[in-house]
Design a protein around this motif. Structure first.
Motif, PDB file in Angstrom:
ATOM      1  N   PHE A 167      11.180  11.695  33.746  1.00  0.00           N
ATOM      2  CA  PHE A 167      12.877  11.515  32.804  1.00  0.00           C
ATOM      3  C   PHE A 167      12.169  12.176  31.620  1.00  0.00           C
ATOM      4  O   PHE A 167      11.136  12.303  30.619  1.00  0.00           O
ATOM      5  N   VAL A 168      13.851  12.613  31.102  1.00  0.00           N
ATOM      6  CA  VAL A 168      13.256  13.145  29.141  1.00  0.00           C
ATOM      7  C   VAL A 168      15.056  13.011  28.742  1.00  0.00           C
ATOM      8  O   VAL A 168      15.893  12.984  28.994  1.00  0.00           O
ATOM      9  N   ALA A 169      14.672  12.497  27.216  1.00  0.00           N
ATOM     10  CA  ALA A 169      15.986  12.519  26.581  1.00  0.00           C
ATOM     11  C   ALA A 169      16.450  13.630  25.757  1.00  0.00           C
ATOM     12  O   ALA A 169      15.808  14.862  25.541  1.00  0.00           O
ATOM     13  N   LEU A 170      17.961  13.319  26.116  1.00  0.00           N
ATOM     14  CA  LEU A 170      18.676  15.332  25.391  1.00  0.00           C
ATOM     15  C   LEU A 170      19.650  14.636  24.501  1.00  0.00           C
ATOM     16  O   LEU A 170      20.178  13.926  24.916  1.00  0.00           O
ATOM     17  N   ASN A 171      19.308  15.073  22.826  1.00  0.00           N
ATOM     18  CA  ASN A 171      20.370  14.737  22.230  1.00  0.00           C
ATOM     19  C   ASN A 171      21.470  15.046  22.214  1.00  0.00           C
ATOM     20  O   ASN A 171      21.957  14.912  23.666  1.00  0.00           O
ATOM     21  N   SER A 172      22.523  14.707  21.416  1.00  0.00           N
ATOM     22  CA  SER A 172      23.563  14.495  21.499  1.00  0.00           C
ATOM     23  C   SER A 172      25.049  16.138  21.621  1.00  0.00           C
ATOM     24  O   SER A 172      25.613  16.656  22.435  1.00  0.00           O
ATOM     25  N   GLU A 173      23.504  17.048  21.338  1.00  0.00           N
ATOM     26  CA  GLU A 173      24.191  18.016  21.947  1.00  0.00           C
ATOM     27  C   GLU A 173      24.029  18.401  23.705  1.00  0.00           C
ATOM     28  O   GLU A 173      23.929  20.123  24.072  1.00  0.00           O
ATOM     29  N   GLY A 174      23.358  17.969  23.831  1.00  0.00           N
ATOM     30  CA  GLY A 174      22.265  17.933  25.018  1.00  0.00           C
ATOM     31  C   GLY A 174      21.171  18.803  25.056  1.00  0.00           C
ATOM     32  O   GLY A 174      20.598  19.518  26.817  1.00  0.00           O
ATOM     33  N   LYS A 175      20.237  19.102  24.366  1.00  0.00           N
ATOM     34  CA  LYS A 175      19.356  19.901  24.225  1.00  0.00           C
ATOM     35  C   LYS A 175      18.277  18.578  24.897  1.00  0.00           C
ATOM     36  O   LYS A 175      18.408  17.683  24.131  1.00  0.00           O
ATOM     37  N   PRO A 176      16.566  19.145  25.261  1.00  0.00           N
ATOM     38  CA  PRO A 176      15.410  18.065  25.994  1.00  0.00           C
ATOM     39  C   PRO A 176      15.281  17.968  24.478  1.00  0.00           C
ATOM     40  O   PRO A 176      14.702  19.368  23.436  1.00  0.00           O
ATOM     41  N   VAL A 177      14.322  16.604  24.492  1.00  0.00           N
ATOM     42  CA  VAL A 177      14.024  16.569  22.914  1.00  0.00           C
ATOM     43  C   VAL A 177      12.437  15.641  23.028  1.00  0.00           C
ATOM     44  O   VAL A 177      11.893  15.349  22.647  1.00  0.00           O
ATOM     45  N   THR A 178      12.009  15.883  24.124  1.00  0.00           N
ATOM     46  CA  THR A 178      11.198  15.276  24.758  1.00  0.00           C
ATOM     47  C   THR A 178      10.650  15.789  25.966  1.00  0.00           C
ATOM     48  O   THR A 178      11.150  15.912  26.717  1.00  0.00           O
ATOM     49  N   THR A 179       8.915  15.486  26.367  1.00  0.00           N
ATOM     50  CA  THR A 179       8.283  16.093  27.663  1.00  0.00           C
ATOM     51  C   THR A 179       9.527  14.519  29.063  1.00  0.00           C
ATOM     52  O   THR A 179       9.753  14.105  28.783  1.00  0.00           O
ATOM     53  N   GLY A 180       8.853  15.298  29.833  1.00  0.00           N
ATOM     54  CA  GLY A 180       9.209  15.020  30.687  1.00  0.00           C
ATOM     55  C   GLY A 180       8.034  13.147  31.386  1.00  0.00           C
ATOM     56  O   GLY A 180       6.970  13.625  30.875  1.00  0.00           O
ATOM     57  N   TYR A 181       8.663  11.953  31.893  1.00  0.00           N
ATOM     58  CA  TYR A 181       7.661  11.149  32.082  1.00  0.00           C
ATOM     59  C   TYR A 181       8.068  11.008  33.898  1.00  0.00           C
ATOM     60  O   TYR A 181       8.839  10.361  34.318  1.00  0.00           O
ATOM     61  N   ARG A 182       6.713  10.795  34.599  1.00  0.00           N
ATOM     62  CA  ARG A 182       6.674  10.561  35.749  1.00  0.00           C
ATOM     63  C   ARG A 182       6.129   9.501  35.901  1.00  0.00           C
ATOM     64  O   ARG A 182       5.783   9.501  36.884  1.00  0.00           O
ATOM     65  N   THR A 183       7.150   7.980  35.650  1.00  0.00           N
ATOM     66  CA  THR A 183       6.531   6.939  35.030  1.00  0.00           C
ATOM     67  C   THR A 183       7.637   5.942  36.354  1.00  0.00           C
ATOM     68  O   THR A 183       8.816   6.278  35.673  1.00  0.00           O
ATOM     69  N   PRO A 184       6.995   4.414  36.043  1.00  0.00           N
ATOM     70  CA  PRO A 184       7.646   3.440  36.402  1.00  0.00           C
ATOM     71  C   PRO A 184       8.812   3.992  35.228  1.00  0.00           C
ATOM     72  O   PRO A 184      10.618   3.176  34.710  1.00  0.00           O
ATOM     73  N   ASP A 185       7.962   3.439  33.994  1.00  0.00           N
ATOM     74  CA  ASP A 185       8.932   3.235  32.586  1.00  0.00           C
ATOM     75  C   ASP A 185       9.241   4.658  31.611  1.00  0.00           C
ATOM     76  O   ASP A 185       9.287   4.349  30.561  1.00  0.00           O
TER      77      ASP A 185
END
Length: 334
Positions: A167-185
Motif C-alpha cells: 500500500f502506497v499513498a499518492l498525494n493530490s497530484e498522484g505522486k507517491p509520497v510513501t513506501t509500500g506496506y505489504r501488511t494487513p494494516d
C-alpha cells in the motif's frame, strides 16, 4: 529538509509541509534577529533550521561572517568566539521561551526538543473506492482540511496480487509520497504517513475507517435522540436499487444503551452501519431515527449521509418521512 522563515506565512498543514518540530523551531527565531542562511549578509549571521536526528528534535545551525572568514562552528579566537557564544545564547533563550526542552549547545549551534502541540486531533476518513473492481484502492479524506486528500493504492490491479509492492499513498497530484506496506494494516500505515507528510504531529493523527465512522454515526444518532426507544432507518442506493436497513436501540439515559454490547440488537445495528458505510462510500443516503418517549410525542430526526459526515435534514424534508410524528432537526453528528 531545511526550513526557512517564510514557513510562518504558510498554512500549518499542507502537502509537503515540514515536520512540526522543525517548523516550531523556525517560528521561535524571529527572522529579523536570525535570518535564513540564504540571506547571510557580510559581517552578519544566519541560521539553518533542520531535523535533529530524532522525531521531535530540531537542529539550529549557526553561520557567522567575519572579516577573516565565514564560521560554521565556534571560532577558537577570543573575539569571534565571544560573539558566537552570544548568538548561541540568543538562540537558546528564544527556544526555551517557546517551550523547547533538553536544549544543548553544539559546536555548530543548538539542538532542542520541541513541546508537543496541544491542538485538536486531525481525523482522516479511509474509504474504499466505490468501484468494486478497484480492489485495494482507498480514498483518504479530511473534513477539517478538505484540501488534504490522498489515494491509497495496494497495487492489486486487474485482480493481480502477487506483484504488489504494498500500500502506497499518492498525494493530490498522484505522486507517491510513501513506501509500500505489504501488511494487513498497510492502508492505515500509508494513510498515517500521508498525514505526517502534511506536517501533522503523530499524536494528533487519527485514521478512521468508513466502517468505524458509520457505527460511530449510528451511535451518535441514537444519543442525539436522548433517553427513549429508538428505531433507525438507513436508506441507500445499491446497484441502482434502494436498500433499507432498520435497527432498534433503547436508551435509559443519554449515551448509555440498554442492550448488550454483543447481543442481537447490536448485530442489527452493525448491519445498518454497513449500509451507512456504503452510502458514505458511494456518496449518498439518509439516516432517520424515530423515537418513542413515555412523556412526549413520537419524534423523527434525520440526516443526509455524505462522504465524510451526516448533515441534519431540515424539518421540511423530514415531514414527508414522519408518518404523522413530530419532526425535529437533529444536531450535527461528530
Amino acid at each position: 529538509m531545511p526550513v526557512k522563515a517564510n514557513v510562518t506565512a504558510q498554512p500549518r498543514y499542507y502537502e509537503g509541509a515540514p515536520a512540526w518540530y522543525v517548523r516550531a523551531a523556525r517560528e521561535a527565531l524571529p527572522v529579523e534577529d536570525f535570518p535564513d542562511l540564504d540571506d547571510l549578509a557580510p559581517g552578519g549571521h544566519a541560521v539553518l533550521v533542520t531535523h535533529g536526528g530524532e522525531i521531535g528534535r530540531a537542529s539550529v545551525q549557526l553561520s557567522m561572517d567575519s572579516p577573516q572568514k565565514c564560521h560554521t562552528w565556534r571560532p577558537k579566537s577570543a573575539g569571534p568566539g565571544k560573539r558566537w557564544d552570544a548568538l548561541v545564547d540568543g538562540i537558546v533563550t528564544r527556544l526555551e521561551e517557546a517551550g523547547f526542552t533538553n536544549v544543548r549547545r553544539t559546536t555548530m549551534g543548538v539542538w532542542a526538543d520541541a513541546p508537543k502541540p496541544a491542538s485538536d486531533e486531525v481525523e482522516f476518513l479511509l474509504t474504499p473506492d466505490a468501484d468494486l473492481e478497484n480492489v485495494g484502492v482507498y480514498h483518504l479524506l479530511c473534513a477539517q482540511y478538505p484540501e488534504l486528500t490522498a489515494r491509497i493504492d495496494g497495487g492489486f490491479h486487474h485482480g493481480v496480487t502477487s506483484g504488489s509492492g504494498g500500500f502506497v499513498a499518492l498525494n493530490s497530484e498522484g505522486k507517491p509520497v510513501t513506501t509500500g506496506y505489504r501488511t494487513p494494516d498497510g492502508a492505515i500505515r500509508a494513510a498515517r504517513d500521508y498525514a505526517d507528510y502534511c506536517g501533522i504531529p503523530d499524536h494528533l493523527i487519527k485514521i478512521v475507517t468508513v466502517d468505524e465512522k458509520a457505527l460511530a454515526l449510528l451511535d451518535a444518532a441514537y444519543d442525539a435522540a436522548g433517553p427513549g426507544a429508538h428505531t433507525v432507518t438507513v436508506t441507500a442506493a445499491v446497484n441502482t436499487y434502494t436498500v433499507t436497513e432498520q435497527a432498534d436501540s433503547l436508551r435509559l439515559e443519554t449515551g448509555v444503551p440498554a442492550e448488550a454490547a454483543d447481543g442481537y440488537r447490536r448485530e442489527r445495528q452493525k448491519k445498518a452501519a454497513k449500509l451507512i458505510a456504503h452510502a458514505m462510500t458511494s456518496g449518498g443516503g439518509t439516516l432517520v431515527v424515530r423515537s418513542r418517549y413515555p412523556d412526549r410525542p413520537i419524534t423523527v430526526r434525520g440526516w443526509t449521509l455524505t462522504r465524510t459526515a451526516a448533515e441534519p435534514l431540515p424539518v421540511a424534508d423530514l415531514e414527508p418521512l414522519s408518518d404523522g410524528a413530530q419532526a425535529a432537526t437533529g444536531p450535527a453528528l461528530p
